[in-house]
Motif scaffolding. Structure first.
Motif, PDB file in Angstrom:
ATOM      1  N   HIS A  27       1.010  -1.367  -0.073  1.00 45.68           N
ATOM      2  CA  HIS A  27       0.018  -0.146   0.172  1.00 45.68           C
ATOM      3  C   HIS A  27       0.917   1.256  -0.103  1.00 45.68           C
ATOM      4  CE1 HIS A  27      -4.126   2.007   1.242  1.00 45.68           C
ATOM      5  NE2 HIS A  27      -3.181   2.945   0.949  1.00 45.68           N
ATOM      6  N   HIS A  84       1.650   5.118  -2.161  1.00 41.58           N
ATOM      7  CA  HIS A  84       1.436   6.217  -2.959  1.00 41.58           C
ATOM      8  C   HIS A  84       2.656   7.045  -3.627  1.00 41.58           C
ATOM      9  CE1 HIS A  84      -2.827   5.764  -2.275  1.00 41.58           C
ATOM     10  NE2 HIS A  84      -2.386   5.581  -0.716  1.00 41.58           N
ATOM     11  N   LYS A 116      -8.271  -0.396  -7.406  1.00 45.50           N
ATOM     12  CA  LYS A 116      -8.314   0.140  -6.198  1.00 45.50           C
ATOM     13  C   LYS A 116      -9.639   0.863  -5.880  1.00 45.50           C
ATOM     14  CE  LYS A 116      -7.464   2.220  -1.844  1.00 45.50           C
ATOM     15  NZ  LYS A 116      -6.260   3.268  -1.735  1.00 45.50           N
ATOM     16  N   HIS A 118      -6.498  -0.618   5.234  1.00 46.65           N
ATOM     17  CA  HIS A 118      -6.610  -0.305   6.470  1.00 46.65           C
ATOM     18  C   HIS A 118      -7.448  -0.923   7.500  1.00 46.65           C
ATOM     19  CE1 HIS A 118      -5.339   3.493   4.310  1.00 46.65           C
ATOM     20  NE2 HIS A 118      -6.444   3.347   3.657  1.00 46.65           N
ATOM     21  N   ASP A 146       0.735   2.871   3.460  1.00 47.15           N
ATOM     22  CA  ASP A 146       0.422   3.940   3.010  1.00 47.15           C
ATOM     23  C   ASP A 146       1.535   5.077   2.703  1.00 47.15           C
ATOM     24  OD1 ASP A 146      -1.708   5.119   2.115  1.00 47.15           O
ATOM     25  OD2 ASP A 146      -2.823   5.435   3.837  1.00 47.15           O
TER      26      ASP A 146
END
Ligand SMILES: [Zn+2]
Length: 424
Positions: free
Chosen positions: A82, A84, A207, A268, A340
């Motif tokens: 996960h 970005h 996603k 999450h 994340d």
């Protein structure tokens, strides 16, 4: 035409990175996450960017370049499920509007390098505001234009209008360019249409956002966004193209809706309840729980860079998520490693390992989450996740023993990706 270009670019990777010389790594200790074992004094033979042989009794082939890691612990390249990388790193999403699409993706170049040098040779990049920038970065890395991890990318967020993956917070009369709302969908058929577009664009994963988010303006992590019908349509349509679905979900009902629909992973999983944990176990759904990044959200809150509404959304969720992580581990749910990255600075992903151990995993389980389990979640256990013949030669090494002190993974000293050394 696109397919021809894809094949050509795949061939190009070989010509840039192929070695005529065979490489032999002497590994003092080698972690095999598939078996959950540590092997001593191993020789790893690498040819053409792939593992050719691994074992104790094999000799380094004559003429091979020898890399001596006999005083170190050697692991397969780490995988963060996960991230970005292609856009992120800014606590305020509206700042995306101050950059062109080109500026956004070019700004990602140093972040990609940081991820790789921290030992993450593969990432699953689960969403960009500027649609398809992640595909451009993935391909630039694969062609050797940019140094970074191997990327599996989502292309855009599949989200309801005004939802968790939407660009929000502007006045209602502001018109966004196409790429800032590419994945918006508001019915099962719109969801299917967006997935068809993304499949055509060449994404690796879908996603979607099942519930509201913490780090989105006008969102509520406790609210349900997509309906069960929309979630089922997404999983069904993605399957038609051989794609898996990663579902962002904080609220307990939204988590269960997504698991029942058949998603591959819950991102999450913050407010997962006992029924959700049982469902995840029953369906074999991975939980990809970012239990470290609360540290960064709170730190940003203290130094004034976190938007105030995000801190309100976040109140108490961080600790609840960590306790639910402990429950899920105890229940034997499949767990992967996802941070994340972008919420926290790039390159510190490995700090999550210590939290995973603190909240109930053994060090080996935490390592498996970022190697063999992650590879399984990606659907690419045939090429990544362990040091086995035929897989990409992705190798990291650390001083010390991560099974005694998991924190040593925060200081990776050697990184090889597909046979090329990036850090030594
Ligand atoms: Zn995310």
């Amino acid at each position: 035409m696109k397919r021809t270009l894809a094949i050509l670019s795949a061939l190009c990777v070989c010509c840039i990175f192929s070695f005529t010389q065979t490489v032999a790594i002497k590994a003092g200790r080698l972690i095999d996450p598939d078996a959950g074992k540590v092997l001593n004094d191993q020789i790893i033979v690498i040819q053409d960017g792939k593992f050719q042989a691994v074992g104790h009794d094999i000799a380094a082939p004559a003429g091979a370049k020898v890399i001596d890691l006999s005083k170190m612990t050697v692991l397969p390249g780490l995988i963060d499920c996960h991230t970005h990388v292609a856009d992120g790193g800014d606590a305020e999403p509206i700042n995306v509007l101050q950059k062109s699409a080109s500026e956004s993706v070019l700004a990602a170049i140093p972040n990609a390098r940081k991820m790789l040098e921290a030992g993450f040779t593969t990432v699953r990049d689960v969403g960009v505001y500027r649609a398809l920038n992640d595909i451009a970065l993935r391909d630039a890395i694969a062609k050797g234009y940019v140094v970074g991890p191997r990327m599996y990318v989502a292309g855009a967020y599949i989200t309801i209008t005004g939802g968790a993956g939407a660009m929000t917070g502007m006045a209602p009369d502001i018109q966004l360019p196409w790429d800032l709302h590419y994945g918006e969908a508001n019915s099962p058929w719109e969801v299917r249409q967006k997935i068809r577009l993304l499949a055509h664009d060449g994404v690796d994963v879908i996603k979607l956002l099942s519930t509201g988010a913490v780090l989105t303006h006008g969102s509520n992590p406790k609210s349900i966004e997509f309906t069960p019908e929309e979630l089922s349509a997404a999983v069904d349509e993605a399957r038609n193209f051989g794609l898996k679905v990663a579902a962002h979900a904080h609220a307990a009902e939204g988590i269960k809706n997504a698991i029942r629909a058949g998603v591959a992973s819950i991102e999450h999983a913050t407010l997962i309840d006992d029924e959700g944990i049982a469902l995840a176990k029953q369906h074999g759904t991975y939980l990809d729980m970012d239990i470290y990044d609360e540290e960064c959200i709170q730190e940003n809150g203290r130094n004034g860079t976190e938007p105030k509404d995000f801190l309100v959304h976040d109140a108490e969720l961080g600790q609840i998520q960590r306790e639910n992580f402990r429950k899920a581990v105890r229940a034997g749910v499949k767990m992967s490693f996802g941070t994340d990255a972008g919420v926290c600075p790039y390159g510190i992903d490995a700090r999550q390992f210590a939290f995973m151990v603190k909240y109930g995993m053994t060090p080996m389980q935490a390592i498996q989450a970022a190697t063999s389990n992650a590879a399984d979640l990606l659907g690419h256990s045939d090429v990544v996740g362990s040091i086995k013949p035929g897989k990409y030669a992705d190798v990291v090494a650390v001083s010390g023993d991560p099974l005694q002190d998991i924190g040593v993974l925060e200081h990776v000293q050697f990184v090889m990706k597909e046979g090329t050394v990036y850090k030594q």
